[in-house]
Design a protein around this motif. Structure first.
Motif, PDB file in Angstrom:
ATOM      1  N   LYS A   1       1.082  13.020   0.716  1.00 20.33           N
ATOM      2  CA  LYS A   1       0.913  13.214  -0.719  1.00 20.33           C
ATOM      3  C   LYS A   1       2.461  12.808  -1.574  1.00 20.33           C
ATOM      4  O   LYS A   1       2.415  12.074  -2.741  1.00 20.33           O
ATOM      5  CB  LYS A   1       0.621  14.566  -0.990  1.00 20.33           C
ATOM      6  N   ILE A   2       3.329  13.358  -0.840  1.00 22.76           N
ATOM      7  CA  ILE A   2       4.630  13.152  -1.613  1.00 22.76           C
ATOM      8  C   ILE A   2       5.232  11.703  -1.311  1.00 22.76           C
ATOM      9  O   ILE A   2       6.032  11.166  -2.056  1.00 22.76           O
ATOM     10  CB  ILE A   2       5.707  14.083  -1.350  1.00 22.76           C
ATOM     11  N   ARG A   3       4.701  11.088  -0.287  1.00 25.73           N
ATOM     12  CA  ARG A   3       5.100   9.532  -0.029  1.00 25.73           C
ATOM     13  C   ARG A   3       4.064   8.571  -1.110  1.00 25.73           C
ATOM     14  O   ARG A   3       4.628   7.468  -0.810  1.00 25.73           O
ATOM     15  CB  ARG A   3       4.965   9.152   1.432  1.00 25.73           C
ATOM     16  N   ASN A   4       3.288   8.983  -1.277  1.00 26.82           N
ATOM     17  CA  ASN A   4       2.274   8.172  -2.541  1.00 26.82           C
ATOM     18  C   ASN A   4       2.256   8.709  -3.624  1.00 26.82           C
ATOM     19  O   ASN A   4       0.987   8.602  -4.249  1.00 26.82           O
ATOM     20  CB  ASN A   4       0.895   8.224  -1.755  1.00 26.82           C
ATOM     21  N   ILE A   5       3.281   9.097  -4.386  1.00 27.13           N
ATOM     22  CA  ILE A   5       3.163   9.371  -5.725  1.00 27.13           C
ATOM     23  C   ILE A   5       3.154   8.347  -6.813  1.00 27.13           C
ATOM     24  O   ILE A   5       2.652   8.210  -7.695  1.00 27.13           O
ATOM     25  CB  ILE A   5       4.414  10.525  -6.275  1.00 27.13           C
ATOM     26  N   ASP A   6       3.742   7.163  -6.176  1.00 22.00           N
ATOM     27  CA  ASP A   6       3.780   6.110  -7.054  1.00 22.00           C
ATOM     28  C   ASP A   6       4.192   5.008  -6.013  1.00 22.00           C
ATOM     29  O   ASP A   6       4.336   5.204  -4.799  1.00 22.00           O
ATOM     30  CB  ASP A   6       4.927   6.176  -8.091  1.00 22.00           C
ATOM     31  N   THR A   7       4.406   3.837  -6.560  1.00 24.33           N
ATOM     32  CA  THR A   7       4.965   2.619  -5.449  1.00 24.33           C
ATOM     33  C   THR A   7       6.357   2.845  -5.076  1.00 24.33           C
ATOM     34  O   THR A   7       7.419   2.889  -6.143  1.00 24.33           O
ATOM     35  CB  THR A   7       4.832   1.357  -6.211  1.00 24.33           C
ATOM     36  N   PRO A   8       6.861   3.139  -4.062  1.00 21.01           N
ATOM     37  CA  PRO A   8       8.309   3.523  -3.869  1.00 21.01           C
ATOM     38  C   PRO A   8       9.287   2.207  -3.825  1.00 21.01           C
ATOM     39  O   PRO A   8       8.594   1.177  -3.712  1.00 21.01           O
ATOM     40  CB  PRO A   8       8.244   4.057  -2.462  1.00 21.01           C
ATOM     41  N   VAL A   9      10.308   2.542  -4.347  1.00 21.81           N
ATOM     42  CA  VAL A   9      11.477   1.481  -4.128  1.00 21.81           C
ATOM     43  C   VAL A   9      11.793   1.153  -2.700  1.00 21.81           C
ATOM     44  O   VAL A   9      11.764  -0.096  -2.287  1.00 21.81           O
ATOM     45  CB  VAL A   9      12.843   1.833  -4.804  1.00 21.81           C
ATOM     46  N   ILE A  10      11.938   2.210  -2.008  1.00 22.07           N
ATOM     47  CA  ILE A  10      11.903   2.122  -0.406  1.00 22.07           C
ATOM     48  C   ILE A  10      11.400   3.509   0.080  1.00 22.07           C
ATOM     49  O   ILE A  10      11.505   4.628  -0.581  1.00 22.07           O
ATOM     50  CB  ILE A  10      13.379   2.039   0.307  1.00 22.07           C
ATOM     51  N   ASP A  11      10.699   3.423   1.339  1.00 22.53           N
ATOM     52  CA  ASP A  11      10.369   4.639   1.923  1.00 22.53           C
ATOM     53  C   ASP A  11      10.874   4.418   3.392  1.00 22.53           C
ATOM     54  O   ASP A  11      10.566   3.730   4.138  1.00 22.53           O
ATOM     55  CB  ASP A  11       8.864   4.821   1.996  1.00 22.53           C
ATOM     56  N   LEU A  12      11.947   5.260   3.785  1.00 23.98           N
ATOM     57  CA  LEU A  12      12.542   5.346   4.795  1.00 23.98           C
ATOM     58  C   LEU A  12      12.139   6.650   5.732  1.00 23.98           C
ATOM     59  O   LEU A  12      12.766   6.796   7.029  1.00 23.98           O
ATOM     60  CB  LEU A  12      14.082   5.647   4.910  1.00 23.98           C
TER      61      LEU A  12
END
Ligand code: FAD
Length: 459
Positions: A281-292
């Motif tokens: 859920k918190i990794r898909n709030i919006d389009t991330p700038v980066i997801d590490l």
């Protein structure tokens, strides 16, 4: 200072002005602060600590105490007096079968994690591995395990401490209980801790970390989703939301560098597959700038922020206050502030409390903020000394404007340069201050240990 008497028995290293290593050893971790003690007593064991305290008492010398040396106010090093330096006392003994660790007073969290993780165990520490176990634990100790296992100080089983009269005492639930209560949050006010005994927990060796960064333009959506997520999250998840600018270094993709973001960082303390699901859920709030985000060794998680906090090089000013809530108005004021940071390298951090650390009663230890849900911390980091005045005054002014949203306290380990003196310490300990002052009077009536966030003895 005539040190012959101390020198005759001291097994560690006595360093004075004029010695070749003096300038290196007097440095504090915060590059902004420059101090000139007369003597650095690098202790090799408890006997050295006792003799250093007795020598200072007898000769009326001001002392400061160094554990990991990280305190942003530079309180490990005093001007003109003697630094009782425990940094060479970093031995650790782990009893894996009993899940206990005995840790000397100068160890860092990196030292302790190294020894405990071999057995798949950990004591709750902080989020930067070069920080000292001593200062962090004595002030409370906020880290990735705080909701599952409590603060660092909540996991103490006993301590050995040299008090102001040079006596070595043990403090635990059964011995010198008042002192043990005070040491769990009350800082370096009561003596020099030569060793800590910690309860350990099974953690890792692999953990799921969330480290997702969204554009600052989406901050309200991200922060409100994170707040709702965290307030109903299980104890396995401890998390911070950070306003940051992605540094211009190779570790980050070129197109992301320099972007202002809100980063959601979190650890899942449990099965890493479950953690991966929990973070969706918190990794898909919006389009991330980066997801590490990803599954990494616990020791790597514990040191992932280290590169941004090098010792002696950068300038730092960290100051905090509890938040009464993270409602829309508060979020708006934080986001507004984040957008106006005068220097990109400054951080605004929101720590979520809760879980085990908040289930411990507010009077069960000295730590003052058991009823808080969110802490706001201004972590100002800058490289150009020419920016110092602007950064420090901006940080103070911003926290002043945030006072209208503040709760009753703040975190004593993030207390700027301690410029408010006793007012700040009283704010940090709230209703526990008077009892702390009584215990201070019993163990250190002359306020010998005052080079710290000082609790005054009763007058
Ligand atoms: P020192 O500067 O050595 O000591 C600070 C004070 O603690 C001394 O002035 C003394 O009063 C006392 N002290 C030190 N050693 C002893 C001892 N053996 N016996 C008695 N008193 C002693 N805090 C958190 O809770 N969580 C975090 O994740 C976290 N991250 C941090 C990251 C960075 C980069 C920095 C700079 C700080 C961080 N802190 C964090 C704050 C940290 O807890 C405090 O700065 C703490 O004081 C550091 O402890 P130290 O032993 O390294 O510091």
């Amino acid at each position: 200072m005539n040190i012959e008497e101390l020198q005759s028995k001291f097994r560690g290293h006595l360093i004075q002005q004029g010695d070749p290593d003096f300038d290196q050893e007097r440095k504090v971790w915060n590059g902004y602060i420059d101090k000139h003690p007369a003597l650095i007593a690098q202790c090799s064991g408890t006997a050295d600590v006792i003799d250093a305290v007795s020598f200072a008492r007898k000769n009326d010398i001001e002392v400061s105490v160094r554990g990991g040396g990280h305190n942003v106010a530079g309180s490990a090093v005093c001007d003109g007096g003697m630094v009782i330096d425990l940094s060479k006392m970093h031995g650790i003994h782990v009893d894996a079968s009993r899940k206990l660790a005995r840790v000397q007073g100068g160890a860092t969290w990196g030292d302790l994690d190294r020894e405990t993780q071999v057995f798949g165990l950990a004591a709750p520490g902080g989020v930067v591995s070069t920080t000292g176990v001593a200062g962090l634990t004595l002030g409370g100790g906020l880290g990735w395990l705080r909701k599952k296992h409590g603060l660092s100080c909540d996991n103490l089983r006993s301590v050995e401490i040299v008090t102001a009269d040079g006596t070595l005492l043990t403090a635990s639930q059964n011995e010198n209980e008042d002192l043990f209560w005070a040491l769990r949050g009350g800082g370096g006010n009561f003596g020099i801790v030569t060793s800590f005994e910690f309860n350990l927990h099974e953690v890792g060796p692999t953990v799921m970390m969330c480290a997702v960064m969204y554009a600052i333009e989406n901050a309200e959506k991200v922060l409100s989703t994170w707040m709702n997520f965290m307030t109903s999250s299980p104890d396995e998840i401890s998390s911070q939301a950070l306003f940051w600018a992605i540094p211009d270094i190779e570790d980050f993709p070129e197109d992301a560098r320099g972007k202002h973001v809100i980063a959601i960082t979190a650890m899942y303390v449990g099965d890493s597959d479950e953690g991966e699901k929990a973070f969706e859920k918190i990794r898909n709030i919006d389009t991330p700038v980066i997801d590490l985000s990803g599954k990494i060794p616990y020791t790597a998680a514990q040191s992932m922020f280290d590169p941004f906090f090098p010792k002696h090089e950068r300038n730092y000013y960290f100051k905090s206050q509890d938040l009464a809530s993270l409602n829309k108005e508060t979020r708006g004021a934080i986001i507004e502030g984040a957008k106006k940071r005068p220097v990109d390298s400054m951080l605004l951090a929101i720590w979520h409390y809760g879980g085990k650390m908040n289930r411990i009663g507010s009077k069960d230890s000295a730590f003052g903020s058991r009823d808080t849900t969110f802490l706001l911390s201004v972590d100002s980091i800058w490289d150009d000394p020419g920016d110092s005045e602007e950064v420090i005054s901006w940080s103070r002014d911003f926290l002043d404007t945030m006072k209208r949203f503040s709760g009753d306290g703040m975190y004593v380990n993030f207390s700027g340069f301690g410029e408010e003196g006793e007012d700040l310490v009283q704010l940090a300990y709230g209703n526990n201050y008077d009892r702390l002052s009584e215990i201070k009077t019993k163990y250190d009536p002359d306020n010998f240990f005052h080079y710290n966030q000082n609790i005054k003895p009763c007058s």
